[in-house]
Write an enzyme that holds these catalytic residues in place. Structure first.
Site, PDB file in Angstrom:
ATOM      1  N   ASP A   1       0.854  -0.979   0.295  1.00 64.78           N
ATOM      2  CA  ASP A   1       0.021   0.068   0.080  1.00 64.78           C
ATOM      3  C   ASP A   1       0.982   1.271   0.017  1.00 64.78           C
ATOM      4  O   ASP A   1       1.826   1.117   0.624  1.00 64.78           O
ATOM      5  CB  ASP A   1      -0.932   0.060   1.241  1.00 64.78           C
ATOM      6  CG  ASP A   1      -1.906   1.201   1.409  1.00 64.78           C
ATOM      7  OD1 ASP A   1      -2.682   1.392   0.468  1.00 64.78           O
ATOM      8  OD2 ASP A   1      -1.671   1.901   2.178  1.00 64.78           O
TER       9      ASP A   1
ATOM     10  N   GLU B   1       1.819  -0.541  -5.045  1.00 60.50           N
ATOM     11  CA  GLU B   1       0.804   0.739  -5.370  1.00 60.50           C
ATOM     12  C   GLU B   1       1.676   1.817  -5.590  1.00 60.50           C
ATOM     13  O   GLU B   1       2.273   2.481  -4.519  1.00 60.50           O
ATOM     14  CB  GLU B   1      -0.311   0.873  -4.121  1.00 60.50           C
ATOM     15  CG  GLU B   1      -1.253   1.813  -4.690  1.00 60.50           C
ATOM     16  CD  GLU B   1      -2.243   2.469  -3.527  1.00 60.50           C
ATOM     17  OE1 GLU B   1      -3.361   2.549  -3.817  1.00 60.50           O
ATOM     18  OE2 GLU B   1      -1.679   2.225  -2.219  1.00 60.50           O
TER      19      GLU B   1
END
Length: 744
Positions: free
Chosen positions: A411, A448
């Site tokens: 993330d 990401e």
């Protein structure tokens, strides 16, 4: 040695004298009062501990916790078994005093040991005889010099060990209990624990399983809890919203055609963090989990029947084993960019912040707001500090070796590419270390590739082993299918594997994770039903969530009885999936998109545990038709030789039937994908509002074009497995629809 225990009326907690009582005095005291000092603690409603005699059954309070205190060793960090002793080691370079606090399974304090041994920057102690005692939990109290201006945030709160392998907290998801010792704004109590006595988990032949080739990977992104929380899931009530609930659905996932699940965060987190004090979000329960409090322990409230952390660990392994048996890999969404401890305005001190805040978080002591916030969540983990880097690597290795996960999605991975002051690093030590690690470099690594200040799609430091969420793919596809001008060339590039981003060094098309939707945004249905987000339920006056959705409601905002609008939405969902699964790269599908799940236009539904955020398993006719279409399309993706390639598409692989590339008003794109066996695929996408009739190219010699997909046709005619009996030499592609023909 025995420790004398006294009641502290000022602080409302038990304190232990470091020196302790002489053994003879302790024994005499025990004889006099008829119970052992360590066993006679009770927490009353006033917050004080009182002494009492405890009868059977035996528990942590009924027997000495340990027989002697040993110096211990500085490695490994966290708790470890050393013969009959448990060794505790905590990195705390700047601490002046460290106290190990022992607790029972209800998180009541029962003993303390002042640590006096420090090797380098690590405090350590070993408690002989502790390893066989069930129900032992532990925490630390850490203190040091320096106030606010130093960047440290010393506290007298119990602090969770960053290396705790298991975490003890409330038992049931979203329900407070006495175990958490909730204290209003201060929050809940989470303590470390361990399980050195259980038999090793029987993995069988799992370690020898055959891995899925990258080119065959199809990812299904899903939250564990929401996947089976609904009664419509059909799983037993005790299994709903749990790891075992996911295990029950392994066959569903395999039959759908996905080859990997990407689980939203499963590290321990506090789902009730928003309810610590009155605020606009105090009605919310965090179902996504992007708010870790520990990097090693599985989320304990995903265990069945509130059994706690040891059961959660065992059931997580059962889930992984079941998914692997079904041919589905397990990827874990990891949040190393920030933690639940928030900012200095509304801190939630649980662990890192109280142990050594300036080490664990990017901090600028020259600013009024000291914590640097590239995560948007109040803090940013100082991931390239040597000790924090090692913590993250140890965590990743733990999940691969202990839990057999197949890879990770990182993330806001750009946060991990910054130095201690937030400056971008072209060669970030953490990313380099992971990329060259003998174990981690062999698992799936997906970034990401952005944060609040960087956008690294196509340029994330990768050492040819990292894949990326391709945000440009998502945006270009969304814009094309709703008829935005000038997007045909961009879509053609994305269909061929995004060579403009990834065709360098030894990277492959599968390093582009292609997606139309993800958890943080509209579902596929909502992308076709809403122009604007509808996030009022989140309590922030619709200010949260992205405003750049590139969505189109097909003429009506939200639910409608207009048959034409609903039919158009069905076509558009199928158009998007067809493009996704024809594209070179790794496709990712969001939970529920295969059956038209709606979140009522909420594109940031992280804080709701409601039917409209949960997977719904009882389907109407339209939803069942969408599920069938998705399954058949995924089956074609796996079986057809022209799809799922591991090389970028060149002129020998694709022929474009296009002479109007420079016309930004053209929204029609057609091409042929060539197959080695001659079973070529012809695809055409029409993002105009009216029909376009095309003359089909000649099929390979001796073959005819047969219709597999026409998204304008009702289910089940929208997908004909193997193709129909043949089509004419010209084909009318209806407005906002697409076709796929196969040479047979």
């Amino acid at each position: 040695r025995a420790s004398g225990v006294v009641q502290s009326t000022q602080q409302g907690r038990v304190q232990a004298r470091t020196a302790g009582l002489p053994q003879a005095s302790a024994q005499a005291n025990t004889r006099e009062h008829g119970f052992r000092l360590r066993s006679g603690l009770r927490h009353d409603r006033s917050g004080l501990f009182t002494m009492r005699a405890v009868a059977s059954p035996p528990s942590i309070k009924d027997s000495p916790l340990y027989t002697s205190v040993l110096p211990g060793e500085p490695q490994p960090l966290g708790p470890s078994k050393q013969g009959g002793a448990v060794n505790f080691a905590l990195y705390a370079k700047y601490a002046k005093a460290v106290t190990l606090v022992l607790l029972d399974s209800q998180n009541n304090e029962v003993d303390q040991v002042q640590l006096t041994n420090k090797t380098g920057d690590v405090w350590h102690v070993a408690l002989d005889g502790l390893s066989g005692t069930p129900g032992v939990c532990y925490s630390y109290r850490v203190s040091g010099d320096g106030g606010w201006d130093s960047g440290m945030r010393w506290t007298d709160r119990l602090l969770l060990d960053p290396y705790a392998p298991l975490v003890n907290g409330r038992r049931n998801f979203g329900k407070r209990d006495e175990i958490e010792h909730f204290e209003g704004k201060e929050g809940s109590r989470f303590t470390g624990t361990f399980d050195f006595e259980s038999e090793p988990f029987d993995w069988g032949e799992d370690a020898q399983r055959k891995r899925v080739a990258w080119k065959d990977l199809v990812v299904y992104e899903m939250p564990v809890h929401a996947f089976t929380a609904s009664p419509s899931s059909g799983v037993p009530e005790a299994l709903r919203g749990t790891y075992m609930g996911v295990a029950e659905k392994a066959s569903y996932l395999a039959e759908l055609g996905v080859t990997a699940v990407e689980l939203l965060p499963v590290f321990e987190y506090d789902e009730m963090e928003f309810q610590r004090h009155p605020n606009p979000r105090d009605h919310m329960v965090n179902t996504w989990g992007y708010s870790h409090i520990n990097f090693f322990a599985p989320m304990s409230r995903f265990a069945t029947n509130g059994q706690g952390s040891a059961a959660a660990a065992r059931e997580f392994k059962e889930m992984v084993k079941s998914l692997h048996t079904a041919g589905v890999e397990v990827l874990v969404d990891v949040v190393y960019n920030h933690t639940a401890e928030a900012d200095d305005h509304d801190p939630y001190t649980l662990s890192f912040r109280g142990i050594e805040s300036k080490t664990y978080y990017m901090t600028d002591v020259t600013q009024q707001t000291q914590l640097i916030n590239y995560s948007g969540c109040g803090n940013t983990v100082n991931a390239n500090h040597p000790m924090v880097k090692q913590l993250i690597i140890d965590s990743l290795v733990h999940w691969v070796t202990e839990y057999h996960v197949d890879g990770f999605r990182f993330d806001l991975a750009s946060c991990l590419c910054r130095d201690e002051m937030g400056k971008a690093m072209p060669v970030p030590p953490l990313i380099e270390a992971i990329s060259k690690h003998p174990l981690l470099s062999k698992v799936r690594l997906i970034a990401e590739p952005w944060d609040l200040g960087m956008y690294q799609v196509g340029s994330f430091p990768n050492w040819d082993v990292w894949a990326e969420w391709n945000g440009m793919y998502r945006d270009d596809l969304r814009c094309f299918i709703k008829g935005d001008p000038g997007k045909k060339r961009a879509l053609a590039t994305r269909l061929c594997g995004s060579a403009d981003l990834y065709q360098n060094h030894n990277r492959k098309p599968y390093h582009s994770v292609n997606f139309v939707t993800a958890h943080d945004g509209f579902s596929l249905y909502d992308m076709m039903a809403y122009n604007d987000k509808h996030n009022d339920a989140n309590g922030e006056s619709n200010r949260d969530g992205s405003n750049d959705n590139f969505s189109w409601n097909c003429g009506v905002e939200g639910p409608t009885d207009d048959a034409n609008v609903n039919a158009l939405r069905q076509r558009q969902m199928r158009n998007a999936l067809l493009i996704l699964l024809l594209s070179a790269g790794t496709p990712m599908i969001l939970m529920g998109d295969e059956s038209s799940l709606t979140h009522n236009g909420n594109n940031n539904w992280y804080g709701h545990d409601q039917p409209w955020t949960q997977m719904q398993w009882q389907l109407g006719e339209a939803e069942a038709g969408m599920l069938r279409f998705t399954r058949e399309l995924l089956k074609l993706r796996h079986q057809h030789p022209a799809l799922g390639r591991d090389t970028f598409l060149g002129s020998q692989d694709v022929t474009w039937h296009e002479s109007d590339w420079e016309n930004d008003a053209s929204h029609f794109l057609a091409f042929t994908l060539h197959a080695p066996d001659g079973s070529d695929l012809y695809a055409a996408f029409n993002a105009h509002g009216t029909q376009v009739t095309v003359d089909l190219p000649a099929p390979p010699s001796g073959k005819s074009w047969c219709r597999v997909v026409d998204t304008n046709l009702p289910s089940p005619r929208d997908f004909t497995p193997g193709g129909n009996k043949g089509v004419d030499a010209s084909y009318g592609v209806s407005g906002f629809s697409s076709i796929l023909l196969m040479a047979k």
